[in-house]
Design a protein around this motif. Structure first.
Motif, PDB file in Angstrom:
ATOM      1  N   PHE A  21       0.825  -1.213   0.000  1.00  0.00           N
ATOM      2  CA  PHE A  21       0.000   0.000   0.000  1.00  0.00           C
ATOM      3  C   PHE A  21       0.860   1.264   0.000  1.00  0.00           C
ATOM      4  CE2 PHE A  21      -3.636  -2.578   1.766  1.00  0.00           C
ATOM      5  CZ  PHE A  21      -4.525  -2.278   0.743  1.00  0.00           C
ATOM      6  N   MET A  22       1.876   1.287   0.843  1.00  0.00           N
ATOM      7  CA  MET A  22       2.698   2.495   0.949  1.00  0.00           C
ATOM      8  C   MET A  22       3.545   2.705  -0.301  1.00  0.00           C
ATOM      9  SD  MET A  22       1.631   3.798   3.713  1.00  0.00           S
ATOM     10  CE  MET A  22       2.755   5.138   4.064  1.00  0.00           C
ATOM     11  N   HIS A  23       3.900   1.621  -0.978  1.00  0.00           N
ATOM     12  CA  HIS A  23       4.589   1.720  -2.267  1.00  0.00           C
ATOM     13  C   HIS A  23       3.709   2.441  -3.277  1.00  0.00           C
ATOM     14  CE1 HIS A  23       6.844   0.578  -5.857  1.00  0.00           C
ATOM     15  NE2 HIS A  23       5.757   0.002  -6.345  1.00  0.00           N
ATOM     16  N   MET A  24       2.436   2.074  -3.330  1.00  0.00           N
ATOM     17  CA  MET A  24       1.516   2.736  -4.249  1.00  0.00           C
ATOM     18  C   MET A  24       1.291   4.194  -3.862  1.00  0.00           C
ATOM     19  SD  MET A  24      -1.483   0.033  -5.305  1.00  0.00           S
ATOM     20  CE  MET A  24      -1.723  -0.733  -3.708  1.00  0.00           C
ATOM     21  N   LEU A  25       1.126   4.433  -2.574  1.00  0.00           N
ATOM     22  CA  LEU A  25       0.887   5.798  -2.111  1.00  0.00           C
ATOM     23  C   LEU A  25       2.043   6.715  -2.491  1.00  0.00           C
ATOM     24  CD1 LEU A  25      -1.097   7.584  -0.491  1.00  0.00           C
ATOM     25  CD2 LEU A  25       0.231   7.027   1.562  1.00  0.00           C
ATOM     26  N   GLU A  26       3.255   6.190  -2.424  1.00  0.00           N
ATOM     27  CA  GLU A  26       4.434   6.983  -2.764  1.00  0.00           C
ATOM     28  C   GLU A  26       4.512   7.263  -4.265  1.00  0.00           C
ATOM     29  OE1 GLU A  26       9.146   7.121  -1.482  1.00  0.00           O
ATOM     30  OE2 GLU A  26       8.016   5.260  -1.268  1.00  0.00           O
ATOM     31  N   ARG A  27       4.072   6.329  -5.082  1.00  0.00           N
ATOM     32  CA  ARG A  27       4.222   6.450  -6.527  1.00  0.00           C
ATOM     33  C   ARG A  27       3.123   7.271  -7.204  1.00  0.00           C
ATOM     34  NH1 ARG A  27       5.302   1.492 -10.222  1.00  0.00           N
ATOM     35  NH2 ARG A  27       5.191   3.283 -11.611  1.00  0.00           N
ATOM     36  N   ILE A  28       1.942   7.318  -6.618  1.00  0.00           N
ATOM     37  CA  ILE A  28       0.774   7.873  -7.307  1.00  0.00           C
ATOM     38  C   ILE A  28       0.473   9.275  -6.801  1.00  0.00           C
ATOM     39  CG2 ILE A  28      -1.699   7.562  -7.722  1.00  0.00           C
ATOM     40  CD1 ILE A  28      -1.124   4.507  -7.259  1.00  0.00           C
ATOM     41  N   ASP A  29       0.227  10.186  -7.727  1.00  0.00           N
ATOM     42  CA  ASP A  29      -0.126  11.556  -7.381  1.00  0.00           C
ATOM     43  C   ASP A  29      -1.649  11.703  -7.418  1.00  0.00           C
ATOM     44  OD1 ASP A  29       0.288  14.170  -6.643  1.00  0.00           O
ATOM     45  OD2 ASP A  29       0.525  14.886  -8.699  1.00  0.00           O
ATOM     46  N   GLY A  30      -2.161  12.688  -6.702  1.00  0.00           N
ATOM     47  CA  GLY A  30      -3.597  12.924  -6.709  1.00  0.00           C
ATOM     48  C   GLY A  30      -4.031  13.766  -5.534  1.00  0.00           C
ATOM     49  N   ASP A  31      -5.318  14.039  -5.469  1.00  0.00           N
ATOM     50  CA  ASP A  31      -5.884  14.883  -4.408  1.00  0.00           C
ATOM     51  C   ASP A  31      -6.355  14.073  -3.208  1.00  0.00           C
ATOM     52  OD1 ASP A  31      -5.722  17.428  -5.854  1.00  0.00           O
ATOM     53  OD2 ASP A  31      -7.235  16.559  -7.176  1.00  0.00           O
ATOM     54  N   TYR A  32      -6.918  12.876  -3.482  1.00  0.00           N
ATOM     55  CA  TYR A  32      -7.466  12.046  -2.405  1.00  0.00           C
ATOM     56  C   TYR A  32      -7.114  10.585  -2.680  1.00  0.00           C
ATOM     57  CZ  TYR A  32     -10.201  16.293  -1.890  1.00  0.00           C
ATOM     58  OH  TYR A  32     -10.572  17.599  -1.757  1.00  0.00           O
ATOM     59  N   PHE A  33      -6.986   9.820  -1.580  1.00  0.00           N
ATOM     60  CA  PHE A  33      -6.568   8.427  -1.692  1.00  0.00           C
ATOM     61  C   PHE A  33      -7.420   7.555  -0.773  1.00  0.00           C
ATOM     62  CE2 PHE A  33      -3.071  11.211  -2.618  1.00  0.00           C
ATOM     63  CZ  PHE A  33      -2.498  10.670  -3.752  1.00  0.00           C
ATOM     64  N   MET A  34      -7.842   6.411  -1.314  1.00  0.00           N
ATOM     65  CA  MET A  34      -8.529   5.399  -0.523  1.00  0.00           C
ATOM     66  C   MET A  34      -7.757   4.089  -0.649  1.00  0.00           C
ATOM     67  SD  MET A  34     -12.528   6.247  -1.493  1.00  0.00           S
ATOM     68  CE  MET A  34     -13.242   5.494  -0.021  1.00  0.00           C
ATOM     69  N   PHE A  35      -7.955   3.193   0.309  1.00  0.00           N
ATOM     70  CA  PHE A  35      -7.224   1.932   0.348  1.00  0.00           C
ATOM     71  C   PHE A  35      -8.221   0.780   0.294  1.00  0.00           C
ATOM     72  CE2 PHE A  35      -4.924   5.288   2.382  1.00  0.00           C
ATOM     73  CZ  PHE A  35      -3.628   5.148   1.926  1.00  0.00           C
ATOM     74  N   CYS A  36      -7.886  -0.237  -0.481  1.00  0.00           N
ATOM     75  CA  CYS A  36      -8.853  -1.286  -0.783  1.00  0.00           C
ATOM     76  C   CYS A  36      -8.226  -2.664  -0.626  1.00  0.00           C
ATOM     77  CB  CYS A  36      -9.366  -1.078  -2.213  1.00  0.00           C
ATOM     78  SG  CYS A  36     -10.570  -2.301  -2.741  1.00  0.00           S
ATOM     79  N   ASP A  37      -8.865  -3.524   0.175  1.00  0.00           N
ATOM     80  CA  ASP A  37      -8.442  -4.917   0.281  1.00  0.00           C
ATOM     81  C   ASP A  37      -9.099  -5.738  -0.824  1.00  0.00           C
ATOM     82  OD1 ASP A  37      -6.930  -4.307   2.493  1.00  0.00           O
ATOM     83  OD2 ASP A  37      -8.463  -4.929   3.941  1.00  0.00           O
ATOM     84  N   GLN A  38      -8.484  -6.830  -1.181  1.00  0.00           N
ATOM     85  CA  GLN A  38      -8.946  -7.616  -2.328  1.00  0.00           C
ATOM     86  C   GLN A  38     -10.153  -8.495  -2.028  1.00  0.00           C
ATOM     87  OE1 GLN A  38      -5.525 -10.035  -3.273  1.00  0.00           O
ATOM     88  NE2 GLN A  38      -5.730 -11.300  -1.437  1.00  0.00           N
ATOM     89  N   ASP A  39     -10.474  -8.724  -0.747  1.00  0.00           N
ATOM     90  CA  ASP A  39     -11.472  -9.728  -0.397  1.00  0.00           C
ATOM     91  C   ASP A  39     -12.748  -9.175   0.223  1.00  0.00           C
ATOM     92  OD1 ASP A  39     -10.100  -8.889   1.830  1.00  0.00           O
ATOM     93  OD2 ASP A  39      -9.413 -10.879   2.437  1.00  0.00           O
ATOM     94  N   ASP A  40     -12.899  -7.837   0.271  1.00  0.00           N
ATOM     95  CA  ASP A  40     -14.100  -7.238   0.835  1.00  0.00           C
ATOM     96  C   ASP A  40     -15.090  -6.890  -0.270  1.00  0.00           C
ATOM     97  OD1 ASP A  40     -12.904  -7.321   3.391  1.00  0.00           O
ATOM     98  OD2 ASP A  40     -11.913  -5.401   3.029  1.00  0.00           O
ATOM     99  N   VAL A  41     -16.203  -6.306   0.124  1.00  0.00           N
ATOM    100  CA  VAL A  41     -17.174  -5.760  -0.820  1.00  0.00           C
ATOM    101  C   VAL A  41     -17.549  -4.363  -0.348  1.00  0.00           C
ATOM    102  CG1 VAL A  41     -19.536  -5.948  -1.717  1.00  0.00           C
ATOM    103  CG2 VAL A  41     -18.118  -7.994  -1.516  1.00  0.00           C
ATOM    104  N   TRP A  42     -17.374  -3.379  -1.230  1.00  0.00           N
ATOM    105  CA  TRP A  42     -17.734  -2.006  -0.899  1.00  0.00           C
ATOM    106  C   TRP A  42     -19.223  -1.803  -1.106  1.00  0.00           C
ATOM    107  CZ3 TRP A  42     -13.723   2.214  -2.638  1.00  0.00           C
ATOM    108  CH2 TRP A  42     -12.483   1.931  -2.038  1.00  0.00           C
ATOM    109  N   LEU A  43     -19.885  -1.212  -0.127  1.00  0.00           N
ATOM    110  CA  LEU A  43     -21.284  -0.860  -0.299  1.00  0.00           C
ATOM    111  C   LEU A  43     -21.386   0.279  -1.309  1.00  0.00           C
ATOM    112  CD1 LEU A  43     -22.502  -1.172   3.399  1.00  0.00           C
ATOM    113  CD2 LEU A  43     -22.680  -2.841   1.545  1.00  0.00           C
TER     114      LEU A  43
END
Length: 274
Positions: free
Chosen positions: A75-97
């Motif tokens: 996760f922190m590798h991605m956070l360091e590499r990607i630019d943007g205004d807002y960031f969310m974190f997502c696990d592979q095995d959940d379901v977002w409402l």
């Protein structure tokens, strides 16, 4: 004002497609999904490439051949590499409402109005705990674990009891910049981000469930019901807990291990007898 969703994967073929579809079904649509795989040996990469082909404008696969076998580092590798205004974190095995992004982003905009966009900001929410077959175990993860989200306001208490679940978090760009580099990797990425933002910015929560938090045999960190047997089990790891708090207090020189252990005891006694 796009929202970047960071999805860390590793051998997630069983649940990944259901999670991807829940993101694609969100009521708020101004987002982009970034996926970084940790060298999966199953069909995870094939699933990613399938969805990348179908939704090229929404999904980016960071296929950089850098591997950690560690979700926090991923996760922190991605956070360091990607630019943007807002960031969310997502696990592979959940379901977002369906309204997860919409609800979280609304709260983020409230915090920006209150504290200013130049303040490191973090929003998180409750979760619904479900089992492998998606049957509800507990409607509220906070009640299941007897967690008090108000603790997010105190960075020292967060060091002893993390109540911010990473897969519910949204942070702004100022929070991202403040949290990098990831220097204290003995703790999980969500606790690190929560502590840093609470110390140097503002955190708040949405008292709603925004995720179906799936529990199965391969969870990196699961949801255990907080009860007496849970406490007894933890007491068996007291030496490890003290060692951990010593390292944490050494890093954050403005607190002591005695203060942290005091907070930990008080918080868990309240949980036990509430």
């Amino acid at each position: 004002m796009n929202i970047n969703i960071l999805l860390a994967t590793y051998n997630g073929e069983v649940f990944l497609e259901q999670q991807l579809m829940s993101i694609l079904s969100q009521t708020y649509t101004k987002w982009k999904l970034f996926i970084h795989d940790d060298n999966s040996s199953d069909k995870t990469k094939q699933i990613i490439k399938k969805y990348l082909h179908e939704y090229p404008e929404k999904i980016v696969f960071l296929d950089d051949e850098i591997f950690y076998r560690n979700a926090s580092q991923n996760f922190m590798h991605m956070l360091e590499r990607i630019d943007g205004d807002y960031f969310m974190f997502c696990d592979q095995d959940d379901v977002w409402l369906p309204n997860k992004i919409e609800i979280t982003f609304r709260k983020m905009k409230e915090l920006e109005h209150q504290y200013g966009a130049n303040t490191p900001l973090l929003v998180f929410s409750d979760l619904t705990v479900v089992n492998n077959q998606m049957n509800i175990v507990s409607k509220s993860f906070w009640k299941y674990q007897k967690l008090n989200p108000v603790l997010s306001k105190n960075w020292k208490k967060l060091l002893t009891q993390n109540i911010i679940t990473g897969c519910t978090m949204m942070i702004n760009k100022k929070a991202k910049n403040r949290c990098l580099p990831f220097e204290l990797n003995i703790i999980m990425y969500d606790q690190w981000i929560g502590v840093i933002v609470s110390k140097y910015g503002q955190s708040d929560y949405v008292d709603e469930q925004t995720i179906l938090y799936r529990q199965h045999e391969h969870n990196n960190q699961g949801a255990e019901k907080f009860e007496l047997f849970y406490v007894i089990h933890k007491l068996g790891k007291l030496k490890k807990i003290i060692s951990y708090q010593l390292r944490v207090s050494s890093y954050f020189k403005t607190t002591s291990v005695i203060e942290l252990m005091y907070y930990k005891i008080c918080i868990n006694l309240r949980r036990l007898f509430s």
